[in-house]
Design an enzyme around this catalytic site. Sequence first.
Site, PDB file in Angstrom:
ATOM      1  N   LYS A  93     -15.438  83.430 -59.399  1.00  0.00           N
ATOM      2  CA  LYS A  93     -16.829  82.967 -59.329  1.00  0.00           C
ATOM      3  C   LYS A  93     -17.824  84.126 -59.184  1.00  0.00           C
ATOM      4  CE  LYS A  93     -14.978  78.951 -59.533  1.00  0.00           C
ATOM      5  NZ  LYS A  93     -14.803  78.344 -60.862  1.00  0.00           N
TER       6      LYS A  93
ATOM      7  N   GLU B 149     -23.811  82.162 -50.633  1.00  0.00           N
ATOM      8  CA  GLU B 149     -25.103  81.982 -51.286  1.00  0.00           C
ATOM      9  C   GLU B 149     -26.053  81.254 -50.351  1.00  0.00           C
ATOM     10  OE1 GLU B 149     -23.969  81.389 -56.013  1.00  0.00           O
ATOM     11  OE2 GLU B 149     -24.319  79.633 -54.761  1.00  0.00           O
TER      12      GLU B 149
ATOM     13  N   HIS C 131     -18.960  67.741 -51.515  1.00  0.00           N
ATOM     14  CA  HIS C 131     -18.841  68.565 -52.721  1.00  0.00           C
ATOM     15  C   HIS C 131     -17.801  68.048 -53.709  1.00  0.00           C
ATOM     16  CE1 HIS C 131     -21.342  71.278 -50.404  1.00  0.00           C
ATOM     17  NE2 HIS C 131     -20.417  71.316 -49.466  1.00  0.00           N
TER      18      HIS C 131
ATOM     19  N   ARG D  41     -12.147  75.122 -68.243  1.00  0.00           N
ATOM     20  CA  ARG D  41     -11.090  74.129 -68.469  1.00  0.00           C
ATOM     21  C   ARG D  41     -11.749  72.813 -68.821  1.00  0.00           C
ATOM     22  NH1 ARG D  41     -11.894  71.244 -63.815  1.00  0.00           N
ATOM     23  NH2 ARG D  41     -12.450  72.438 -61.955  1.00  0.00           N
TER      24      ARG D  41
ATOM     25  N   ARG E  71       4.894  16.436 -27.159  1.00  0.00           N
ATOM     26  CA  ARG E  71       4.071  17.648 -27.189  1.00  0.00           C
ATOM     27  C   ARG E  71       4.859  18.830 -27.741  1.00  0.00           C
ATOM     28  NH1 ARG E  71       3.205  21.227 -22.064  1.00  0.00           N
ATOM     29  NH2 ARG E  71       5.311  21.653 -22.771  1.00  0.00           N
ATOM     30  N   ASP E  72       6.083  19.007 -27.263  1.00  0.00           N
ATOM     31  CA  ASP E  72       6.900  20.126 -27.729  1.00  0.00           C
ATOM     32  C   ASP E  72       7.168  20.022 -29.228  1.00  0.00           C
ATOM     33  OD1 ASP E  72       6.991  21.072 -25.163  1.00  0.00           O
ATOM     34  OD2 ASP E  72       8.893  20.106 -24.680  1.00  0.00           O
TER      35      ASP E  72
END
Length: 581
Positions: A119, A206, A241, A298, A545-546
Amino acid sequence: APPFPKLLAANRGEIATRILRAAAELNVPSAGIYSHEDRFQQHRYKADQAFKLSMNKTPVAAYLDIDTIVKICKENDIKAVHPGYGFLSENEHFATALEENDIVFVGPTVENLRTFGNKVSARNLAIASGCPVVPGTDGALTSAQEARDYIESPAGCGYPAIIKAAMGGGGRGIRVVLAASELDAAWNTASSEALTAFGDGRCFVERFVQNPRHIEVQVLGDGTGDVVHLYDRDCSVQRRHQKVVEIAPATGLREETREALFGDALRMLGTAKYKNAGTVEFLVDEQERHYFMEVNPRVQVEHTVTEEVTGIDIVQSQILIASGKTLREIGLVQRDIHTAGHAMQCRVTTEDPAQDFRPDTGTIDVFRMPAGMGIRLDDGPGFPGAKITPHYDSLLVKITAKARERKDAAVKLARALREFRVRGVTTNKSFLLHVLENDEFLNSTVDTGFIAANPYLLAPLKSQDRAQKILRYIAEMIVNGPPASLGCVGPPPSAVDPFVPTLAPPADPSPAPSLRSVYLDKGPAAFAAAVRAHDGLLVTDTTWRDAHQSLLATRMRTQDLLHVAPATAVALRHAYSLEMW
């Protein structure tokens, strides 16, 4: 005749598949490579031949093994290699090794890679070509102290600053430093990330431009100095980025700004006699002043949107140029290159936006792709039954939409995302939909600070997987029976069908009123007195109930209880009470 007798796609996932499809359309026999972890992936089977890489290396290192890849080429009469993006795509040593063995590298020249893969040297060429640049270091730095000495010197860029990897790209090895106190940690993180991704931990510094737009120009060159642009792309929607949504062409730019970008890109790459595909990236601030950022030597992930609006197949063009064709010989003359409509791409990844985009792994249960007019799919590792591992980039598929207007492309892309179904792993689909349906995004231009300024974009969408859950439950019940987690333990139930007993009412019913009738007729006080006066044991029966409130695997239906109600009334007529739901 085909451009090459055989071409190798030296990559994996969607870009390997993209290269192999382009080769097939040019009638070029193809080959692929795959790691042990990728042995079931699509790119292996799209190639006419596929070769397994070394199992003695890590999953990523296998694709970076230059010696093995060159050996595969030599032993199998492979005359050209397309590196795709990432991995070895910008590696000058790889291109040199291929060249030394009479194998064509489908990409820039070694000299181009030396210039633009670094770069700092790319920045110096930009300055020499008259491209405006952001103030920064002239060379790569090796320590946080060197960065501090530059930033805080009278000729330095000052704070805020941005640290960038000297080699590579793709958003890796980049950190913003807002104040001096953040510098050491930011440098260490950026340098470490650059070393891991590119094998070089050096960085440059930069001045940080606050909330610019990220505009890039797609270029093709043939190595003679002839270069053409394929117009521009807006890649401003970014998270840390990393590009999220890419658009072609960029909207909301003054024509003089656009032409300046084209001019700078062509002048710079023309000077370098650039060969093959490349992208020149710029920052454009609020006043539309533009600054050179870098050249990616590329093919880019987002090349699809440019292909859609220009009608030019960039990957095929790469192969043809590498075979020795000039731009004119393949019909690429600047005055004949135009755009039509707008294209927009999003990257669907296996990341969870609600967990800071943590990559997810697992097995894909459901994978249903969208379709329809104007929708393009560049698919990679996704299919029902696919194993998503932690070893590689989380990109699952790229979805590109094209329409006459930018807003229509966004609507079309959102529709496609809603059609897209993935079960078994978490994806970033909800995040992408929030972006595409945001009013600011739809109705104006946005800058690189857009996502950070709208944290609600990370909120998950509610998704119901009813059909898959029901199917899984039915399959489990059929194959394995009721699961023990629901209370089904012990031997299987008796094969004897139950019967409903019949009990005749007593011939000589008790003259004493029942406790219930006492309660109903005379009230609570009389009921309490009758209980105290009762001689004997009082029983409460809980059978009903059960039976009615038990776990799903053993629960009785209401209609079954009603069938035994008459017999229960007789058998338990002297009980204190019957308990049920």
